[in-house]
Scaffold this motif. Structure first.
Motif, mmCIF file in Angstrom:
data_model
loop_
_atom_site.group_PDB
_atom_site.id
_atom_site.type_symbol
_atom_site.label_atom_id
_atom_site.label_comp_id
_atom_site.label_asym_id
_atom_site.label_seq_id
_atom_site.Cartn_x
_atom_site.Cartn_y
_atom_site.Cartn_z
ATOM 1 N N THR A 15 0.826 -1.208 0.000
ATOM 2 C CA THR A 15 0.000 0.000 0.000
ATOM 3 C C THR A 15 0.860 1.258 0.000
ATOM 4 O O THR A 15 0.631 2.186 -0.793
ATOM 5 C CB THR A 15 -0.942 0.002 1.214
ATOM 6 O OG1 THR A 15 -1.693 -1.225 1.226
ATOM 7 C CG2 THR A 15 -1.915 1.175 1.149
ATOM 8 N N ARG A 16 1.864 1.318 0.856
ATOM 9 C CA ARG A 16 2.722 2.504 0.948
ATOM 10 C C ARG A 16 3.570 2.699 -0.303
ATOM 11 O O ARG A 16 3.968 3.823 -0.618
ATOM 12 C CB ARG A 16 3.633 2.402 2.168
ATOM 13 C CG ARG A 16 2.916 2.661 3.493
ATOM 14 C CD ARG A 16 3.888 2.591 4.664
ATOM 15 N NE ARG A 16 3.259 3.092 5.869
ATOM 16 C CZ ARG A 16 3.225 4.364 6.225
ATOM 17 N NH1 ARG A 16 3.808 5.280 5.452
ATOM 18 N NH2 ARG A 16 2.631 4.741 7.336
ATOM 19 N N ASP A 17 3.891 1.611 -1.007
ATOM 20 C CA ASP A 17 4.673 1.715 -2.240
ATOM 21 C C ASP A 17 3.826 2.218 -3.402
ATOM 22 O O ASP A 17 4.340 2.815 -4.355
ATOM 23 C CB ASP A 17 5.272 0.359 -2.612
ATOM 24 C CG ASP A 17 6.177 -0.200 -1.529
ATOM 25 O OD1 ASP A 17 6.871 0.591 -0.861
ATOM 26 O OD2 ASP A 17 6.174 -1.429 -1.346
ATOM 27 N N PRO A 39 0.280 7.523 -1.604
ATOM 28 C CA PRO A 39 0.326 8.168 -0.290
ATOM 29 C C PRO A 39 -0.783 7.631 0.604
ATOM 30 O O PRO A 39 -1.890 7.370 0.135
ATOM 31 C CB PRO A 39 0.109 9.647 -0.615
ATOM 32 C CG PRO A 39 -0.630 9.654 -1.919
ATOM 33 C CD PRO A 39 -0.146 8.454 -2.679
ATOM 34 N N VAL A 40 -0.472 7.453 1.879
ATOM 35 C CA VAL A 40 -1.426 6.837 2.785
ATOM 36 C C VAL A 40 -1.839 7.800 3.889
ATOM 37 O O VAL A 40 -1.144 8.761 4.205
ATOM 38 C CB VAL A 40 -0.855 5.549 3.424
ATOM 39 C CG1 VAL A 40 -0.510 4.530 2.356
ATOM 40 C CG2 VAL A 40 0.347 5.854 4.311
ATOM 41 N N ARG A 73 -3.780 7.423 7.938
ATOM 42 C CA ARG A 73 -4.075 6.428 8.972
ATOM 43 C C ARG A 73 -5.531 6.535 9.393
ATOM 44 O O ARG A 73 -6.038 7.625 9.653
ATOM 45 C CB ARG A 73 -3.160 6.622 10.173
ATOM 46 C CG ARG A 73 -3.409 5.626 11.298
ATOM 47 C CD ARG A 73 -2.162 5.386 12.118
ATOM 48 N NE ARG A 73 -1.130 4.727 11.320
ATOM 49 C CZ ARG A 73 0.091 4.430 11.765
ATOM 50 N NH1 ARG A 73 0.418 4.723 13.018
ATOM 51 N NH2 ARG A 73 0.968 3.838 10.984
ATOM 52 N N ASP A 88 -3.239 1.805 7.700
ATOM 53 C CA ASP A 88 -3.016 2.874 6.729
ATOM 54 C C ASP A 88 -3.609 2.493 5.381
ATOM 55 O O ASP A 88 -3.548 1.330 4.972
ATOM 56 C CB ASP A 88 -1.513 3.139 6.558
ATOM 57 C CG ASP A 88 -0.852 3.616 7.842
ATOM 58 O OD1 ASP A 88 -1.529 4.301 8.636
ATOM 59 O OD2 ASP A 88 0.330 3.296 8.059
ATOM 60 N N ILE A 139 -4.725 4.130 1.154
ATOM 61 C CA ILE A 139 -4.654 5.182 0.137
ATOM 62 C C ILE A 139 -6.044 5.789 0.006
ATOM 63 O O ILE A 139 -7.000 5.082 -0.328
ATOM 64 C CB ILE A 139 -4.194 4.624 -1.223
ATOM 65 C CG1 ILE A 139 -2.830 3.938 -1.091
ATOM 66 C CG2 ILE A 139 -4.134 5.734 -2.267
ATOM 67 C CD1 ILE A 139 -2.429 3.131 -2.320
#
Length: 294
Positions: free
Chosen positions: A162-164, A167-168, A170, A212, A214
């Motif tokens: 997800t983070r790759d 942008p996330v 929380r 977290d 997107i």
């Protein structure tokens, strides 16, 4: 001490392949529906050598092979008390669609002379149950998608990318207690109310795990980094649960990335709109999480 399962894993007991077997606590007449469909899909996969495809492409290929199967809810609720790995290719819901696609992709990657229902049931056990083991209890099963990502990432079955991908943000201030609040909706909890407090303990633990995702307005820009076969969890704005739906990513020949899922709206497995268009088609959708099969 070596258990029967360990002996089976080592190939020291009879029964065919040395692969670890599924913990089949109920007869296959109950746990496996659609043997003919299974055989058709596997025969095609073997003939076309899908095992040679990269893992994500393999998952997406099996997902497409399941297109058109009707949407049926609650197919995992197969008994009042005994839990057992199960597959129903006569009807899929969103969870079982992605799970069976992944299970078939994992199974066909294990080169062997023939494949049967027990082979797929073992792969389902590996990803459906906490730690990859079903002991016959309803609470062995992973019931919330956020835990499925965490548990399967920890064991190397997927990567949470997800983070790759984008942008996330929380998720905060949200309970994750839909099942303990509504036990009468779930066959096993309805039949055995003593399970509800233990379910609430599981939910309380999940609520403490950072989550977290997107956000919806960032998904279109993030889609170029999503691959075919990625598992797309749909995060919701609804109370009492983090995720409300799940499917697979499918990158089409025109370069766009679509959402493939078992749809209650279309009443079957479909390749739907692009992922961001699908998100905007439902007001309560808040964003996505992305798992990449390994």
């Amino acid at each position: 001490m070596l258990t029967r399962r360990h002996l089976l894993h080592l190939g020291l007991l009879g029964g065919g392949s040395a692969l670890l077997r599924a913990a089949e606590y109920l007869p296959q007449a109950v746990t496996f529906k659609g043997v003919e469909k299974f055989q058709q899909i596997v025969a095609r996969a073997v003939a076309e050598n899908w095992a040679a495809l990269p893992m994500g492409a393999r998952v997406a290929q099996f997902g497409q092979a399941l297109r058109g199967i009707k949407y049926v809810g609650w197919t995992l609720e197969i008994d009042d008390r005994v839990e057992s790995p199960s597959v129903n290719l006569m009807g899929l819901d969103c969870w079982t669609f992605f799970e069976v696609s992944l299970g078939l992709a994992r199974m066909i990657g294990r080169r062997q002379s023939a494949y049967g229902p027990s082979d797929l049931l073992r792969e389902i056990e590996e990803t459906r149950y906490r730690g990859g083991v079903c002991r016959g209890g309803y609470l062995d099963r992973i019931h919330y998608l956020d835990e499925w990502y965490t548990d399967n990432a920890a064991r190397g079955n997927i990567r949470n990318v997800t983070r790759d991908v984008g942008p996330v943000v929380r998720l905060t201030g949200r309970s994750n207690d839909e099942m303990s609040l509504n036990p009468k909706l779930y066959r096993y909890l309805r039949a055995d109310p003593s399970l509800v407090p233990a379910m609430r303990q599981i939910e309380s633990r999940l609520e403490r795990v950072p989550f977290d995702f997107i956000p919806k307005d960032q998904v279109a820009a993030s889609e170029p980094r999503i691959q075919s076969g990625d598992i797309i969890g749909i995060v919701t704005n609804r109370p009492h649960v983090f995720c409300s739906h799940v499917g697979l990513a499918l990158r089409t020949t025109d370069g766009t990335c679509h959402f493939m899922h078992a749809s209650a709206t279309y009443k079957k497995v479909v390749v739907d709109k692009t992922i961001h268009e699908y998100l905007y088609s439902v007001k309560s959708h808040a964003g996505i999480i992305v798992g990449r099969p390994r």
